[in-house]
Design a protein around this motif. Structure first.
Motif, mmCIF file in Angstrom:
data_model
loop_
_atom_site.group_PDB
_atom_site.id
_atom_site.type_symbol
_atom_site.label_atom_id
_atom_site.label_comp_id
_atom_site.label_asym_id
_atom_site.label_seq_id
_atom_site.Cartn_x
_atom_site.Cartn_y
_atom_site.Cartn_z
ATOM 1 N N SER A 282 0.807 -1.269 0.045
ATOM 2 C CA SER A 282 0.113 0.009 0.024
ATOM 3 C C SER A 282 0.924 1.397 -0.111
ATOM 4 O O SER A 282 1.220 1.759 1.173
ATOM 5 N N TYR B 94 -4.086 5.695 -7.034
ATOM 6 C CA TYR B 94 -3.265 4.655 -6.559
ATOM 7 C C TYR B 94 -3.884 3.205 -6.567
ATOM 8 O O TYR B 94 -2.960 2.233 -6.745
ATOM 9 N N LYS C 121 -0.874 2.100 -8.958
ATOM 10 C CA LYS C 121 -0.016 1.395 -8.071
ATOM 11 C C LYS C 121 -0.442 0.108 -7.627
ATOM 12 O O LYS C 121 0.203 -0.493 -6.634
ATOM 13 N N ASP D 25 -2.908 -0.343 -5.097
ATOM 14 C CA ASP D 25 -2.741 -0.029 -3.811
ATOM 15 C C ASP D 25 -3.804 -0.932 -3.460
ATOM 16 O O ASP D 25 -4.926 -0.903 -3.533
#
Length: 299
Positions: free
Chosen positions: A104, A125, A129, A131
């Motif tokens: 995270s 995110y 990413k 996350d």
């Protein structure tokens, strides 16, 4: 749940000489690539300009892993389009929302929680990413996995099933397989993103930019194509058990070449006895075959 296969269920092979390149179809070229791979592999590819499609195990069920974060983001963006939320809306993120044992970057940036974070950033995110905390926050915001399923059912898509969140998937090996889709369905989702038929232009553009900013698993779809190609994608990776079986190594996305051509590709490598480098190279090499076939040919 997918049953493990020690060989790719379709035995395919890749041509290596220029003569083959002129006579073999894309499916035949992929055929050679998959020979003797100790995994179950599903592929779907679609060229937007020529309307050609290739499918290998395309209607089989494959575990999504973090690919499902793209579907969750789409369901949230649909609620934004309906006025329930807004991209600029600030979400109060509590300390307990930032899961301590899962990947995270959002938690790394806000280690103490108690922060009001723009919804746009949480989506970025979660998609770009991968996350895990962001994923759970979005699921809670929208009302759980059943709301994501409902969204795609209403859009007429049946081959998407999301039952558990990231925290649940990480607790139990078998739970990794409860969120599934088919390679063909994954490409249908990509086609809807590309055509802007499911979300508003604003939400579609935002989602595209979030996918294009993906920073995870750069050796998959992006691993073997020219650096000037634009790739908007979402990856997913499962765990490896004590028997050396990796649940999933996935990537789905849209590839755009400088000449203006585009194709959608989904590759799911499941129940693999290969190492991570081999699994990722399979995805990279399949994408390169499609790139050369669709985006550099004269047709």
């Amino acid at each position: 749940m997918l049953k493990h296969s020690f060989l790719a269920s379709a035995l395919f092979s890749l041509a290596t000489s220029p003569a083959f390149a002129q006579t073999e179809s894309l499916e035949q070229r992929i055929n050679r690539l998959l020979v003797a791979k100790k995994a179950t592999i599903g592929i779907s590819i679609y060229c937007f300009e020529t309307k050609e499609a290739v499918s290998i195990n395309g209607n089989e069920h494959f575990p999504m892993l973090s690919v499902f974060k793209l579907h969750i983001a789409m369901a949230v963006l649909n609620e934004i389009d309906k006025g329930r939320f807004s991209l600029n809306q600030r979400i109060h993120v509590k300390p307990e929302d930032l899961l301590p044992d899962l990947f995270s970057p959002l938690r790394d940036e806000y280690p103490n929680g108690n922060a009001k974070i723009p919804l746009a950033k949480i989506i970025e995110y979660t998609v770009g990413k991968s996350d895990n905390s962001g994923c759970e926050i979005l699921l809670e915001l929208i009302g759980g996995t059943q709301m994501v399923n409902k969204y795609f059912r209403k859009a007429g898509m049946k081959d998407i099933c999301i039952q558990v969140n990231e925290e649940e998937m990480h607790k139990n090996w078998n739970d990794q397989f409860l969120n599934w889709t088919t390679p063909v369905s994954a490409v249908e989702v990509l086609k809807l993103i590309y055509s802007r038929k499911l979300l508003s232009k604003t939400s579609s553009d935002f989602l595209w930019n979030s996918m294009a900013a993906t920073s995870t698993a750069g050796k998959r779809i992006k691993g073997n194509i020219p650096v000037d190609a634009v790739v908007a994608h979402k990856t997913g990776t499962g765990r490896t058990n004590q028997q050396g079986i990796t649940a999933a190594v996935n990537d789905i996305g849209i590839v755009a070449s400088p000449n203006g051509r585009h194709f959608a590709v989904s590759v799911f490598v499941a129940n693999s006895l290969e190492n991570i480098e081999t699994n990722e190279k399979v995805i990279a090499d399949i994408t390169r075959l499609a790139y050369d076939y669709f985006l550099t040919s004269s047709k």
